[in-house]
Motif scaffolding. Structure first.
Motif, PDB file in Angstrom:
ATOM      1  N   UNK A  41      75.848  89.622  65.553  1.00 38.86           N
ATOM      2  CA  UNK A  41      74.761  89.246  66.453  1.00 38.86           C
ATOM      3  C   UNK A  41      74.503  90.383  67.435  1.00 38.86           C
ATOM      4  N   UNK A  42      73.252  90.640  67.700  1.00 41.48           N
ATOM      5  CA  UNK A  42      72.869  91.687  68.643  1.00 41.48           C
ATOM      6  C   UNK A  42      72.198  91.096  69.885  1.00 41.48           C
ATOM      7  N   UNK A  43      72.144  89.774  69.978  1.00 42.93           N
ATOM      8  CA  UNK A  43      71.501  89.100  71.103  1.00 42.93           C
ATOM      9  C   UNK A  43      72.397  89.127  72.343  1.00 42.93           C
ATOM     10  N   UNK A  44      71.828  89.161  73.527  1.00 42.95           N
ATOM     11  CA  UNK A  44      72.629  89.116  74.757  1.00 42.95           C
ATOM     12  C   UNK A  44      73.446  87.825  74.829  1.00 42.95           C
ATOM     13  N   UNK A  45      74.694  87.955  75.236  1.00 41.59           N
ATOM     14  CA  UNK A  45      75.566  86.795  75.379  1.00 41.59           C
ATOM     15  C   UNK A  45      76.188  86.298  74.094  1.00 41.59           C
ATOM     16  N   UNK A  46      75.828  86.882  72.999  1.00 36.80           N
ATOM     17  CA  UNK A  46      76.335  86.489  71.690  1.00 36.80           C
ATOM     18  C   UNK A  46      77.505  87.411  71.330  1.00 36.80           C
ATOM     19  N   UNK A  47      78.609  86.867  70.796  1.00 38.14           N
ATOM     20  CA  UNK A  47      79.712  87.758  70.410  1.00 38.14           C
ATOM     21  C   UNK A  47      79.238  88.701  69.300  1.00 38.14           C
ATOM     22  N   UNK A  48      79.687  89.955  69.298  1.00 39.22           N
ATOM     23  CA  UNK A  48      79.204  90.904  68.284  1.00 39.22           C
ATOM     24  C   UNK A  48      79.544  90.477  66.857  1.00 39.22           C
ATOM     25  N   UNK A  49      80.698  89.863  66.662  1.00 37.55           N
ATOM     26  CA  UNK A  49      81.074  89.360  65.342  1.00 37.55           C
ATOM     27  C   UNK A  49      81.675  87.978  65.523  1.00 37.55           C
ATOM     28  N   UNK A  50      81.202  87.046  64.714  1.00 36.01           N
ATOM     29  CA  UNK A  50      81.683  85.672  64.768  1.00 36.01           C
ATOM     30  C   UNK A  50      81.990  85.231  63.346  1.00 36.01           C
ATOM     31  N   UNK A  51      83.095  84.521  63.179  1.00 33.22           N
ATOM     32  CA  UNK A  51      83.427  83.947  61.883  1.00 33.22           C
ATOM     33  C   UNK A  51      83.163  82.449  61.954  1.00 33.22           C
ATOM     34  N   UNK A  52      82.368  81.959  61.019  1.00 35.76           N
ATOM     35  CA  UNK A  52      82.076  80.537  60.919  1.00 35.76           C
ATOM     36  C   UNK A  52      82.857  80.002  59.731  1.00 35.76           C
ATOM     37  N   UNK A  53      83.667  78.978  59.981  1.00 33.68           N
ATOM     38  CA  UNK A  53      84.463  78.348  58.939  1.00 33.68           C
ATOM     39  C   UNK A  53      83.890  76.960  58.703  1.00 33.68           C
TER      40      UNK A  53
END
Length: 86
Positions: A41-53
């Motif tokens: 994610x490149x949006x403000x406040x969004x973690x740069x990398x997120x893992x969704x399980x």
């Protein structure tokens, strides 16, 4: 330009390790389908990398969890900090 999904694939051993940790931590039956998606994610406040399980049981129940780090960096403490059930 890269989008939400990077072309680089996570290490298969790391994927298996994280799936096993989730199965054990949440007591998921063996017939549960567990899938992992690593998102950028490149949006403000969004973690740069997120893992969704996501876990899907044979009776149709679905549960999702989010860990704000790449698959390769997820440890048992990250999973223990999550709540929820299938």
């Amino acid at each position: 330009m890269r989008g939400l999904f990077d072309n680089a694939r996570p290490d298969p051993a790391a994927i298996d390790r994280v799936k096993t940790m989730f199965m054990e931590a949440f007591g998921l039956p063996e017939d549960t389908l567990v899938s992992l998606a690593e998102l950028r994610c490149r949006e403000p406040g969004c973690p740069p990398i997120e893992t969704v399980v996501t876990a899907r049981s044979v009776d149709g129940k679905v549960a999702d969890w989010r860990v704000h780090k790449p698959i390769k960096d997820i440890v048992s403490e990250d999973i223990a900090a999550l709540s929820g059930s299938l």
